[in-house]
Structure formats: C-alpha cells, structure tokens
Scaffold this active site. Structure first.
Site, PDB file in Angstrom:
ATOM      1  N   GLU A 237       0.882  -1.161   0.000  1.00  0.00           N
ATOM      2  CA  GLU A 237       0.000   0.000   0.000  1.00  0.00           C
ATOM      3  C   GLU A 237       0.918   1.209   0.000  1.00  0.00           C
ATOM      4  O   GLU A 237       1.651   1.426   0.962  1.00  0.00           O
ATOM      5  CB  GLU A 237      -0.869  -0.049   1.256  1.00  0.00           C
ATOM      6  CG  GLU A 237      -1.914   1.027   1.295  1.00  0.00           C
ATOM      7  CD  GLU A 237      -2.459   1.205   2.698  1.00  0.00           C
ATOM      8  OE1 GLU A 237      -2.763   0.204   3.355  1.00  0.00           O
ATOM      9  OE2 GLU A 237      -2.537   2.357   3.136  1.00  0.00           O
TER      10      GLU A 237
ATOM     11  N   CYS B  36      -3.362   7.036   5.676  1.00  0.00           N
ATOM     12  CA  CYS B  36      -3.293   6.721   4.240  1.00  0.00           C
ATOM     13  C   CYS B  36      -4.585   7.098   3.539  1.00  0.00           C
ATOM     14  O   CYS B  36      -4.617   7.265   2.337  1.00  0.00           O
ATOM     15  CB  CYS B  36      -2.994   5.244   4.034  1.00  0.00           C
ATOM     16  SG  CYS B  36      -3.958   4.186   5.123  1.00  0.00           S
TER      17      CYS B  36
END
Lengths: 507, 507
Positions: B248, B285
């Site tokens: 990620e 994030c």
C-alpha cells in the site's frame, strides 16, 4: 503521416510437416496498430458491464466456433500438424469452456459479494463489496493449443466472463487459425449486440512488448516459454503502473515411482508414462519430463521403452521447435552418465518429412546434471534411477516449482510413507496426481493449473472456474443509498446472487 | 568469522514531541541476522499447519497484548506522540482484528474448498482443491499505526491466520513498540505450544531489501511511501523467483462536493472534512487530500477553515516527516494560483516544541499544478474550485489510482447525475464513500482497503477478512485415495467446512 504500420510485413505460417511456408494470412502490427487495438477494446469495455450480454457472447462464441468446426480444424491442422482427431477434441474442450464460464457468470459466486450492514456498536458503517473487471486484458496465444489456449482459449473466455475486453497476440505458429477464431468471436459479439472490438487480434513479435507496455492494458495472460514469459513479466513489472502478469512458463512435471509400485505395476506404469509423454508429441506443458524410478528394478524402464517405441513419428509444431528438440535431446544424451534407452531423432513419415520419433533417457540420481532438470519441449522423458530414500530426496530438493507432481504407488501403499511422499511434493506443485498422469487438464471447478515459479508467475490458475479471479478487483461501497448501488448490492437481492450478508450466506 | 552483524549499530527512536533521541532498544540487522530470522521462521512453518493451533495463537496474542496494554500504549505514545486515547483505541482494533482472523480460520471459507468427483462422461478425474500457505511472509511495519499496521497488525494477523510464519521489518519510528509487541506475540506462541519463531523481528534500513531478496521469503506485505514501496516492489519482481508484493503506497483520496451538497450541507461538510483531514494529525493513508468544491459557493471553504482552525497543534510522527510536511506545504502554496486559506506551520505546543498546526489550500481547477495531485503526508488538504462539470471531469481525468473516493451529495441527489458521478469514480478507487469520510477503515468482511496503483501494488486488500487470500495458493489433488487426502478433502467432511461439492454448496 508515415508510420511503421504503413507497410506492414506479411505474416506467414509454416507447414510443420514439410517446413514449407504457407501464404500470408495477416500483417504484423507495429506500435500504432497495437495502440488502435487496445483503444478499441477499451472503448468496448462499458458494453461488457452487463452480465447477461457477457453470457450471451460466450455462448454465441461457442456456437459460432462449432458451426465453423470444419474450417477451424482444417486450418489448425495445416498449421500445427496436431491431427484432426486431436483438434476436434480440442475444439470441443474450447466450446465447453466458453459455456462453462457463461454458466459461472450466470451463477454469480465469482463476484464474492459481501454485505455488512452498519453496526453502531462496532462503529462500523454500511459496507458492500463486489468485484469489477480490471480493464483490457492482453492474452498471449500458446503454440501447442491453437484453440483451447489461444484466441478462443481459457484466458480469453475467463477475461470476457469477468467483463474484460481482450486483445490477443496471435501465435506465429497458427496465425490463420488465430485470425479465423478471432473473426468468429467478433461476429458472435455482434450477433448479441456487442461491439466486435471486445476481442482484438494482433500479429508479429513486436506487438507483444507493445501490448504489455500499453497504458490501457490492465492485465496479461501468457502461456509460453520461461525465457519469453519472464521477459514480458519483467516489462509488466517495470511499467510506471505495474499490472498483474499471469504467466504459465515452464514445468518439469516430475513423477515418483515407488519401489513397490515398480514391483507390482511396472507394465501399467510404463505404458501410461509412454502415452503421457508422447501425447501431442510431447508438446504439453504438463508432459512428465522427469521420472524417478527405483534403480534396482528395470521393469518400468523396459515397459516404457517398449511402449514408446510403438508411438508413431510425428511432426513438431514448427521446424524451430523441432531443431530445439533434437538439439536438446542431443545435449542431454551427451551429459556424463546418461544412457539412451530409446533414441529420439528425425524420422520422416509419410507426407511428413520433418517428423520425429520419441526418446527415453536414463541416468543415475547421483549423476544427474542440471541440464536434465530443465524442461525439454517434445517427446522425450528422463528416467532418474534412485537407490534409496536419501537419493530420492536429494533429487526432489533440486527441483523448481512445477505445474504437477505425480506419484505412482502400489495398491496397498496408503500409509504414512505414501502420505509423507505426497506431503514432500506439495510445496513444489499446483496439482498432485496419484496413480494417474498429469496430461489431461480437466476443465473443472476444482482444477488448479498453476504452480510455484517458474511454473507460473502468480498464484492463480489458467484452467477451471477460478481462472476468472485473475481479471477482477474488489470494490467496496460505504454508506451508499440503495438508489445509487448496483442491483447486486441491493438488500432485496433482486438478481438472486449468492452473497454473504452480515456473516451469513444467502440465498 | 567477522560479519557486518558482529558489531551491529544500535537502534534509537526519537521523541517526536521534542526531537530528542531515546535510548537504544535494539540493534540493526545485517544480512546474516535477516537470514537467521527467515530461516527460523521457515523452520516454524510446519507447526502452523494445524488450524486449531493457529486460532489459539491469534487469540492468545490478543490476550497477551491486552494484558500489557499499559506498557504498549506508553511505549507507542512516547515513540509516536499519537496520544494514549488514540493508541488505546488502536490496540482495541488490533486485538479485535486478531480475534476476527481466528474466527475466520475456524469458519474455514478461506480455504475455498472445491470437490469434483470423477465424471467419466466428461472424461474428468476426481479433483479436490484446497489452499496452502505460501511460506514465510515479510511484513513492513507502517509509521502511522504502530499497532494495527505494524508488528501486531493486519498483515501479521492475516499471514499467521493463513498458516504463514512472519518476519517483520520494524519501523524506525517505533522500534520499542515493535520489540514489545513482537515479544508478546512470541510469548503467546509459546503459550499455545508453538515455536516463538512463528514471528521474527528485524530492525534497520538494510534489513528491508535483505528480507525481500531472501530465497525463503515467499511474499511481502508493505505499508509506506510510493518511493520506498516501489523500490521494494522492484526488488521482489527482479528476484530469480519473483514473489507476490502486496504494497500500500500512496493515496490522494479525492472528495467531490456537488453544487447542491455545498448549497445545503456546507457546515456539516466543512466540519466533517476538517475532522477527517486532521485526524491522527493528517497522517492517515486515507486522509482526504484533494477536495473538489463548487467555485461559486464559498460555504464549504469557510466551514472547513473555521473548523480546522480549532484543531489543536500536534507533533508529527518524527522530525523528518515534520520537515517534509512543512516543505511540502510551502512548495504547494508557492504554486501559481494557490491561495492559503489556513496557514499550516510550526506551532510549538505545551511540552511539544515540534508540534504543527493544520493548513488548507485552495486553487482554481484550471490552475491545478501537478504537485497538488501528489499526496502530502500530514494535516493539509487542497480545495480545488470547479466551475462546471467539464472542469470537474478535467481534474478527475488527471487523478491516479487511490484507496478511496468520496462524494458529498444533497439529501435529494439520488438520481442519474449522482449515479454517473459514482460510476465515474469507480475506476479510480477501491472504496467509494457517500456522504461520509474515508478515514476510519472498518475491520469488516466487506471492507476493501486497496485500490489501483499507486494506492496498492496488487488487487488485494490489507484490511478485512479477504486480506487472508494474499498468503495462500490453491492446490488440487487428482485421483487421490481418501487415506492420503487431508481431512478437509474427505468426502464425509469430518471438519464440517464450507465446500462446493459437484457444483453444490455444503453444508
């Protein structure tokens, strides 16, 4: 404007029986033609969003291919020399596969739908998950299955089933077959109201890298050699935006014959092995290429040689592969300690001056050169004589990942030793075969056709129902009013799809 | 023998409130220590084959972490300055996650078991498919979630649930927290009769590449920056045997506020946005980094600035990130046409001389510089003023893949325009949020935490039940006598697992 595509080179195929070139059937695609094909496919993607249209397409494609069976089989046989019986069977597999994916799309499990209603106690919002097609899929046709692993093959069928348009890189061994099957699938698309460009076709070596690099290509399905597949895998990984590369590269498909199996089933094992390694003239990705046999018992060796000696000589898929096969056998036979039990070689047959006959090599486990652990495409297998469990383990420890691993047991070998042997092979392979042969890859939901690298470059399968998973990605909708959700995520389940709702399966 | 590991460098962390170094808590691992950790983990793999042992481990790990909550939260707060309330909540999320994966292993759907009995009419042998753990998983701890996305986080929990031992590369921002949680999980393993080495921990920058390159590392889970993640992804792809890399990397998390939403819900949207982009001091994030607002209506702008101005100043995770944030905001503010609505900057707070305050930038859609489309880690968001649908589309067309995309609608916007807007965002994101905020990633079966590159490097999720799929590969048994099959593939289904048998679901 002048581009490289203005005067494209003609694409010929070769008659594998004679080595004579066959008339041009297409032209090579440069970067501009590949770009046009990918863009046209991408533009067709929205039309594939409708699942009913996709199932209609897959079934129409099967119908169109069946209606043109004579034309297809004639072209494929002229280009591959695989024979009309085998190719008729391969066409049946191909149409079965297209319809099986249609059934799967109808059934809907592949969407993996999960609905979790809001749970204030857990601080959890309403979440609903389904799967989306990735986008344009690039498919590389395989040399050895002009129908079932090429334009009309499993990668194409599973990608279309997932809702992804496809651009196929035709295999140079069967460009006419590729063009014919592409034309039929495009016509099938139009017959159900879809744009023909849901399937595109490009020819020529340079089209391959251009296809993998194209910004609109979203994933790749490949079947071919370790060398070619790895080069394309590296291109896919090096893109500014890397894409999934599902490649089937190379596989040795080891077989272990236990001492008691050799003692009790030598004739049957020998005959089965000969049938398996010469099937399709040894040009199968699941050909058993290395067979561990007990050194003390020559029964299996004798039986396999006797049976393989009866196999008819047959042409390879193309003269280049023929040359590679003959050279590969020669190099292996020249390694220290290698015994030639049956000499492979040129064996001109009636109407097929380029035919070859199968071969069997044998070597002691403690003299096994690295070269013998590499796949040799064509009708040859290597028998490795092991004296004890230690030698057997030493050989197994040298093996790379492989599509299949096979054990041949005696009828009463069902105890801890046999279980330990299977357990030992498990980390190496995607499919374990007991008392059978790896050739014959059934199109079935439980099939796994893929194994640790270099067998495949991903953990997926290219055959069977779960092959569709390669071309999808999950998406979740959070806190979305029902009016804005796709119908498969509505509470009432208007499409009757299998789902998991608040942890329980429905329907 | 002298190796680089003979005199390993000490690992310090930094007090993010003051920038002062904290006492050494570990030492950096060179190649030899990484090799030892991976080998030890690989040796522990067979012990994880037993599913009951795995669920016991996951539950014991949760218990051990809870019992040491005070110690863990104190260490994590000292190293990250995230505050004890947030960290206590993160610990609860972490233990919930460990137990949720245990429940999932008990339930058994993740094995995707399919049994197809032999069908002579189809020429099909008996085939039975289950899933196997891949092997040692390398996990890279994230800076911003010292518990839920680090040693004790979702990658570790899902990998252990799958049966894969784990070696974690500790994050340098919280080495003490990493060492503490690793010690507790290792103790939990021993408490249920498993080797402690089912989880290993290594520190130091060089340990990362060594871990990815190690021949026995079978897969990677990564959470971090685009730059660091891509470098490791490239290493994984360039291995002689490439391995799956589930990373990620970076995400802009765009938000679209419609004209009618701005007209009817400006206060609510402004307050919600301020809460979302300053949550965790903007170090999420899924922080909304780009917000498309109607140019003609300043309501949302005023509301978000008013709300964000009230947010307390807080330290970043480390002084380096603080410097990058301040520089990132400065560079963005200097781009032509950018208006500073709320100035981010240094704002020393009580006991935290390194604290920063949040900022809000605004720019017209037709003056949007590329830099503003890049994630800026920290408490800042960029409002992009669009005048009409064309300008909105022009901005959306420039966006990269992202974890989430959010739309803010008016209460009566449930028609075709709203549906088209969601449809437009679908190709960009892994999760669509309506009238909510992307921060808050629920641990739920329907969660998808992953999106098109660079949001993630694969199509998988790192949060929620399906995260376990990343660490498994399918294997099929063909024609295998029941005595040699694992119990989950026996006809009688002695383990009561969910399966698909001859096309029908059981139980």
């Amino acid at each position: 404007m002048h581009t490289a595509d203005d005067r494209p080179a003609p694409v010929h195929s070769t008659d594998p029986r004679t080595g004579e070139p066959r008339g041009p059937v297409a032209t090579e695609a440069g970067a501009a033609r590949v770009d046009a094909a990918v863009r046209a496919a991408a533009a067709a993607a929205p039309a594939l969003a409708d699942r009913a249209r996709r199932t209609a397409l897959l079934r129409a494609a099967a119908d169109h291919l069946e209606a043109a069976a004579g034309e297809i089989v004639t072209a494929a046989d002229a280009e591959t020399a695989l024979g009309t019986a085998r190719l008729t069977g391969e066409l049946a597999r191909t149409t079965y596969q297209l319809r099986a994916f249609a059934d799967q799309v109808d059934e809907g499990s592949f969407l993996d739908i999960v609905i979790d209603h809001a749970d204030p106690a857990l601080g959890r919002p309403d979440l609903r998950r389904t799967k989306l097609p990735l986008g344009v899929v690039a498919v590389f046709a395989a040399s050895n299955f002009p129908l079932a692993f090429s334009v009309s093959g499993g990668d194409t069928a599973s990608a279309l089933a997932a809702g992804c348009p496809v651009v196929v890189k035709a295999h140079p061994d069967h460009p006419e077959t590729g063009a014919t099957t592409a034309r039929l699938i495009r016509a099938a698309a139009e017959s159900v109201g879809l744009p023909a460009d849901v399937l595109g076709l490009v020819h020529g070596f340079d089209a391959g890298p251009a296809l993998v690099r194209h910004p609109l290509t979203a994933a790749v399905g490949f079947t071919g050699s370790v060398r070619g597949g790895r080069a394309l895998y590296d291109l896919a990984a090096a893109r500014p935006r890397p894409i999934p590369f599902h490649g089937e590269l190379g596989s040795l498909n080891p077989v272990v014959v236990t001492e008691r199996a050799a003692a009790t089933r030598a004739e049957e094992i020998g005959a089965g092995l000969a049938g398996s390694f010469t099937l399709g003239n040894g040009q199968f990705c699941v050909k058993p290429g290395l067979v561990l046999v007990p050194a003390a018992d020559p029964g299996v060796e004798k039986a396999v040689v006797a049976a393989a000696a009866q196999a008819p000589a047959a042409p390879m898929l193309d003269p280049r592969m023929r040359a590679a096969f003959l050279e590969g056998v020669r190099e292996r036979a020249a390694r220290p300690g290698v015994e030639v039990l049956l000499a492979a070689g040129a064996a001109p047959a009636d109407g097929a001056p380029l035919a070859v006959r199968p071969g069997v090599l044998a070597v002691a486990a403690d003299r096994l050169a690295d070269l013998l652990l590499e796949e040799c495409f064509g009708p040859v297998t290597v028998l490795v004589r092991y004296r004890d469990a230690t030698e057997l383990e030493t050989v197994l420890a040298r093996l790379d990942g492989t599509l299949t691993a096979t054990v041949q047991l005696a009828a009463d070998e069902r105890g801890p030793d046999a279980a330990a042997l299977l357990q030992r092979l498990l980390p190496l392979a995607g499919r374990l075969v007991v008392d059978g042969w790896p050739t014959g890859v059934a199109v079935a939901p439980a099939m796994q056709h893929g194994g640790p690298y270099p067998a495949t470059t991903s953990t997926s399968t290219s055959v069977g129902a779960t092959a569709i998973e390669r071309w999808l990605r999950p998406v979740s909708y959070q806190n979305t009013p029902e009016e804005l959700l796709p119908p498969e995520l509505h509470d009432a389940n208007p499409l009757g799809l299998p789902r998991r709702v608040d942890g329980r399966r429905e329907p």
